[in-house]
Design a protein around this motif. Structure first.
Motif, PDB file in Angstrom:
ATOM      1  N   THR A 189       0.862  -1.178   0.000  1.00 51.01           N
ATOM      2  CA  THR A 189       0.000   0.000   0.000  1.00 51.01           C
ATOM      3  C   THR A 189       0.905   1.237   0.000  1.00 51.01           C
ATOM      4  OG1 THR A 189      -0.199  -0.182   2.424  1.00 51.01           O
ATOM      5  CG2 THR A 189      -1.984  -1.080   1.080  1.00 51.01           C
ATOM      6  N   PRO A 190       0.509   2.318  -0.671  1.00 49.28           N
ATOM      7  CA  PRO A 190       1.449   3.389  -1.014  1.00 49.28           C
ATOM      8  C   PRO A 190       1.795   4.331   0.141  1.00 49.28           C
ATOM      9  CG  PRO A 190      -0.734   3.914  -1.806  1.00 49.28           C
ATOM     10  CD  PRO A 190      -0.817   2.514  -1.281  1.00 49.28           C
ATOM     11  N   GLN A 191       2.977   4.929   0.042  1.00 48.13           N
ATOM     12  CA  GLN A 191       3.369   6.005   0.941  1.00 48.13           C
ATOM     13  C   GLN A 191       2.599   7.272   0.575  1.00 48.13           C
ATOM     14  OE1 GLN A 191       7.513   7.051   0.404  1.00 48.13           O
ATOM     15  NE2 GLN A 191       7.396   6.868  -1.811  1.00 48.13           N
ATOM     16  N   SER A 192       2.482   8.188   1.536  1.00 48.67           N
ATOM     17  CA  SER A 192       1.717   9.406   1.292  1.00 48.67           C
ATOM     18  C   SER A 192       2.221  10.535   2.181  1.00 48.67           C
ATOM     19  CB  SER A 192       0.228   9.168   1.562  1.00 48.67           C
ATOM     20  OG  SER A 192       0.016   8.847   2.927  1.00 48.67           O
ATOM     21  N   VAL A 193       1.852  11.766   1.805  1.00 43.58           N
ATOM     22  CA  VAL A 193       2.169  12.964   2.595  1.00 43.58           C
ATOM     23  C   VAL A 193       0.908  13.814   2.686  1.00 43.58           C
ATOM     24  CG1 VAL A 193       3.521  15.087   2.753  1.00 43.58           C
ATOM     25  CG2 VAL A 193       4.595  12.980   1.915  1.00 43.58           C
ATOM     26  N   GLY A 242      -5.965  21.700   2.656  1.00 44.97           N
ATOM     27  CA  GLY A 242      -4.879  20.739   2.691  1.00 44.97           C
ATOM     28  C   GLY A 242      -4.532  20.213   1.311  1.00 44.97           C
ATOM     29  N   VAL A 243      -3.396  19.550   1.258  1.00 41.47           N
ATOM     30  CA  VAL A 243      -2.927  18.862   0.054  1.00 41.47           C
ATOM     31  C   VAL A 243      -2.490  17.458   0.472  1.00 41.47           C
ATOM     32  CG1 VAL A 243      -1.287  18.836  -1.860  1.00 41.47           C
ATOM     33  CG2 VAL A 243      -2.086  21.025  -0.929  1.00 41.47           C
ATOM     34  N   ARG A 244      -2.933  16.465  -0.259  1.00 42.75           N
ATOM     35  CA  ARG A 244      -2.525  15.083   0.001  1.00 42.75           C
ATOM     36  C   ARG A 244      -1.889  14.503  -1.248  1.00 42.75           C
ATOM     37  NH1 ARG A 244      -3.015  10.341   2.904  1.00 42.75           N
ATOM     38  NH2 ARG A 244      -3.805   8.473   1.848  1.00 42.75           N
ATOM     39  N   TRP A 245      -0.678  13.965  -1.089  1.00 45.31           N
ATOM     40  CA  TRP A 245       0.018  13.261  -2.168  1.00 45.31           C
ATOM     41  C   TRP A 245       0.080  11.785  -1.827  1.00 45.31           C
ATOM     42  CZ3 TRP A 245       4.726  10.569  -1.429  1.00 45.31           C
ATOM     43  CH2 TRP A 245       5.260  10.002  -2.599  1.00 45.31           C
ATOM     44  N   VAL A 246      -0.264  10.944  -2.817  1.00 48.31           N
ATOM     45  CA  VAL A 246      -0.186   9.493  -2.638  1.00 48.31           C
ATOM     46  C   VAL A 246       0.602   8.897  -3.801  1.00 48.31           C
ATOM     47  CG1 VAL A 246      -1.455   7.351  -2.265  1.00 48.31           C
ATOM     48  CG2 VAL A 246      -2.445   9.516  -1.497  1.00 48.31           C
ATOM     49  N   ASP A 247       1.516   8.024  -3.483  1.00 51.08           N
ATOM     50  CA  ASP A 247       2.430   7.415  -4.459  1.00 51.08           C
ATOM     51  C   ASP A 247       1.762   6.238  -5.174  1.00 51.08           C
ATOM     52  OD1 ASP A 247       4.732   6.805  -5.850  1.00 51.08           O
ATOM     53  OD2 ASP A 247       5.664   5.716  -4.177  1.00 51.08           O
ATOM     54  N   TRP A 248       0.657   6.546  -5.888  1.00 50.01           N
ATOM     55  CA  TRP A 248      -0.085   5.472  -6.539  1.00 50.01           C
ATOM     56  C   TRP A 248       0.669   4.843  -7.692  1.00 50.01           C
ATOM     57  CZ3 TRP A 248      -3.573   3.018  -4.140  1.00 50.01           C
ATOM     58  CH2 TRP A 248      -4.447   3.654  -3.253  1.00 50.01           C
ATOM     59  N   SER A 249       1.620   5.549  -8.291  1.00 50.45           N
ATOM     60  CA  SER A 249       2.355   4.973  -9.425  1.00 50.45           C
ATOM     61  C   SER A 249       3.201   3.771  -9.013  1.00 50.45           C
ATOM     62  CB  SER A 249       3.250   6.037 -10.073  1.00 50.45           C
ATOM     63  OG  SER A 249       4.217   6.515  -9.155  1.00 50.45           O
ATOM     64  N   SER A 250       3.434   3.604  -7.706  1.00 45.29           N
ATOM     65  CA  SER A 250       4.210   2.461  -7.221  1.00 45.29           C
ATOM     66  C   SER A 250       3.327   1.329  -6.712  1.00 45.29           C
ATOM     67  CB  SER A 250       5.156   2.904  -6.090  1.00 45.29           C
ATOM     68  OG  SER A 250       6.094   3.852  -6.559  1.00 45.29           O
ATOM     69  N   PHE A 251       2.014   1.506  -6.786  1.00 38.32           N
ATOM     70  CA  PHE A 251       1.088   0.503  -6.268  1.00 38.32           C
ATOM     71  C   PHE A 251       0.702  -0.469  -7.383  1.00 38.32           C
ATOM     72  CE2 PHE A 251      -3.377  -0.823  -5.643  1.00 38.32           C
ATOM     73  CZ  PHE A 251      -3.252  -1.473  -4.424  1.00 38.32           C
ATOM     74  N   VAL A 252       0.900  -1.762  -7.138  1.00 33.43           N
ATOM     75  CA  VAL A 252       0.588  -2.791  -8.132  1.00 33.43           C
ATOM     76  C   VAL A 252       0.046  -4.029  -7.418  1.00 33.43           C
ATOM     77  CG1 VAL A 252       1.477  -4.312  -9.937  1.00 33.43           C
ATOM     78  CG2 VAL A 252       2.417  -2.013  -9.686  1.00 33.43           C
ATOM     79  N   ILE A 253      -1.042  -4.583  -7.947  1.00 35.02           N
ATOM     80  CA  ILE A 253      -1.487  -5.918  -7.546  1.00 35.02           C
ATOM     81  C   ILE A 253      -1.405  -6.791  -8.788  1.00 35.02           C
ATOM     82  CG2 ILE A 253      -3.362  -7.327  -6.646  1.00 35.02           C
ATOM     83  CD1 ILE A 253      -4.390  -4.965  -5.120  1.00 35.02           C
ATOM     84  N   SER A 279      -1.553  -6.198 -15.091  1.00 34.52           N
ATOM     85  CA  SER A 279      -1.693  -6.214 -13.642  1.00 34.52           C
ATOM     86  C   SER A 279      -3.173  -6.131 -13.289  1.00 34.52           C
ATOM     87  CB  SER A 279      -0.959  -5.024 -13.004  1.00 34.52           C
ATOM     88  OG  SER A 279       0.419  -5.065 -13.296  1.00 34.52           O
ATOM     89  N   LEU A 280      -3.562  -6.827 -12.244  1.00 36.53           N
ATOM     90  CA  LEU A 280      -4.951  -6.789 -11.812  1.00 36.53           C
ATOM     91  C   LEU A 280      -5.360  -5.361 -11.455  1.00 36.53           C
ATOM     92  CD1 LEU A 280      -7.542  -8.377 -11.105  1.00 36.53           C
ATOM     93  CD2 LEU A 280      -6.595  -8.674  -8.792  1.00 36.53           C
ATOM     94  N   LEU A 281      -4.467  -4.631 -10.794  1.00 38.36           N
ATOM     95  CA  LEU A 281      -4.736  -3.244 -10.434  1.00 38.36           C
ATOM     96  C   LEU A 281      -3.427  -2.475 -10.360  1.00 38.36           C
ATOM     97  CD1 LEU A 281      -7.051  -1.315  -9.715  1.00 38.36           C
ATOM     98  CD2 LEU A 281      -6.671  -1.881  -7.309  1.00 38.36           C
ATOM     99  N   SER A 282      -3.355  -1.351 -11.079  1.00 38.21           N
ATOM    100  CA  SER A 282      -2.163  -0.497 -11.050  1.00 38.21           C
ATOM    101  C   SER A 282      -2.564   0.884 -11.555  1.00 38.21           C
ATOM    102  CB  SER A 282      -1.031  -1.077 -11.910  1.00 38.21           C
ATOM    103  OG  SER A 282      -1.420  -1.128 -13.277  1.00 38.21           O
ATOM    104  N   TYR A 283      -1.696   1.862 -11.300  1.00 35.11           N
ATOM    105  CA  TYR A 283      -1.974   3.248 -11.697  1.00 35.11           C
ATOM    106  C   TYR A 283      -0.718   3.844 -12.318  1.00 35.11           C
ATOM    107  CZ  TYR A 283      -5.930   2.448  -8.635  1.00 35.11           C
ATOM    108  OH  TYR A 283      -7.049   1.910  -8.056  1.00 35.11           O
TER     109      TYR A 283
END
Length: 371
Positions: A221-225, A242-253, A266-270
């Protein structure tokens, strides 16, 4: 005035990260850690999305159902959250926060003639975060702690050789770290919080035209700030956002057998990371009532989206009201979300379907106690 009341209204209004990028749901806020004294809260949210698409044309092997409507492929869902915060001494405090940070509920209706009809997917998560906060004498503070998180997932994709997969529940551990600055005389607070990625080895049972198989699938599950702020701008009035950043480009199933039947997919990726922005204003009307409004924005990145998550960015408007009586605060909120248009593919760089003019409505209730 009690700016905390308005901040709570803002929090509930913005809590409809419930339909943000990737499979983000809670936004992983740690706002409860900044409450005064001993504090507890409980929240419940409900989201009703309407997400449908139309098969692209002309007819070909890649676009098998041109013109067919998918029907609404996203189920309504509920989320629950809770938090407890207390002071150890004048400088040190702690909080325990429960949330459901990531999730997906996909169910394409049958009988539509759409290529993905009957396909389903589900992703569930639960997280318990323990945090410590140390106040320094210069209005700065630091916070950090441990997050224990469980995930489980399943999918059924008939159009892909009758493929189905079941991932057993697995538990992983990550960490949280951050810093904050406060100026109480103007109700100002700015906090920056980093949440680490969390790794899992999920026991995975797959079945398709290749037959049954059981393997382990590595998932992170991805890192975030999260950058969150609030400040008084006039008497009884608060600006927040606020601002939320999520490292979805590194998330893969990517289960092993799925990669074979999908020819390397991949079953799920971004493809892209996601930035989610919110900005709002709160106003105290009386000793018992406060109101807030918040707008949200998430950029559309273009490219192809997954058939299990055919959205790309969003815009939203939320309204919330807080009723205060003695040591109890009850906040209710509603948010309308305009879901960004998206295109999906079955490979070959061609569009399989277009998803346009979709939306969602999120409502929520939060009850907080100071004691």
């Amino acid at each position: 005035m009690t700016y905390r009341v308005i901040a709570m209204a803002a929090l509930l209004g913005s809590a409809s990260t419930l339909h943000a990028g990737g499979i983000d749901r809670s936004g992983q806020s740690i706002t409860a850690l900044f409450e005064s004294g001993r504090y507890a809260e409980f929240s419940l949210g409900s989201v009703s999305p309407n997400t449908s698409g139309v098969g692209a044309g002309p007819a070909s092997q890649v676009t098998p159902t041109p013109g067919a409507n998918s029907g609404n492929m996203t189920d309504s869902f509920f989320t629950f959250g809770a938090a407890y915060k207390a002071d150890i001494n004048d400088q040190l405090s702690y909080a325990i926060i429960y949330d459901q940070p990531f999730g997906a509920d996909v169910e394409y209706p049958t009988g539509t003639g759409y290529f993905a009809q009957g396909s389903t997917a589900e992703f569930n998560s639960h997280a318990l975060t323990g945090l410590l906060r140390y106040k320094m004498p210069n209005n700065f503070s630091v916070h950090g702690g441990i997050r224990v998180q469980t995930i489980e997932a399943s999918a059924n994709i008939p159009f892909l050789g009758g493929y189905s997969v079941e991932g057993d529940r697995d538990t992983g551990v990550g960490y949280v770290a951050g810093v904050a600055y406060e100026k109480p005389e103007i109700a100002m607070r700015v906090s920056l919080t980093y949440s680490s990625k969390i790794k899992y080895d999920v026991r995975t049972s797959e079945n398709s035209i290749l037959g049954p198989s059981v393997t382990d699938t590595e998932v992170e599950t991805p890192q975030s700030v999260n950058l969150e702020f609030q400040t008084g701008i006039a008497a009884d009035t608060l600006l927040f956002g606020g601002v939320r950043w999520v490292d979805w480009s590194s998330f893969v199933i990517a289960p092993q057998q799925y990669g074979v039947v999908s020819r390397g997919g991949s079953l799920l990726s971004y493809e892209n990371d996601v930035y989610t922005y919110s900005l709002g204003i709160g106003r105290r009307l009386s000793d018992t009532w406060s109101v807030a409004a918040v707008v949200g924005y998430e950029k559309s990145n273009g490219g192809f989206s997954s058939n299990l998550g055919p959205t790309d960015g969003n815009k939203s408007l939320g309204l919330a009201a807080t009723y205060t009586r003695d040591s109890m605060e009850i906040t209710t909120g509603i948010r309308y979300i305009n879901i960004g248009d998206a295109e999906t593919t079955l490979g070959g760089g061609q569009t399989a379907a277009t998803f346009e003019d979709n939306d969602a409505v999120a409502i929520g209730v939060k009850v907080g106690f100071t004691f």
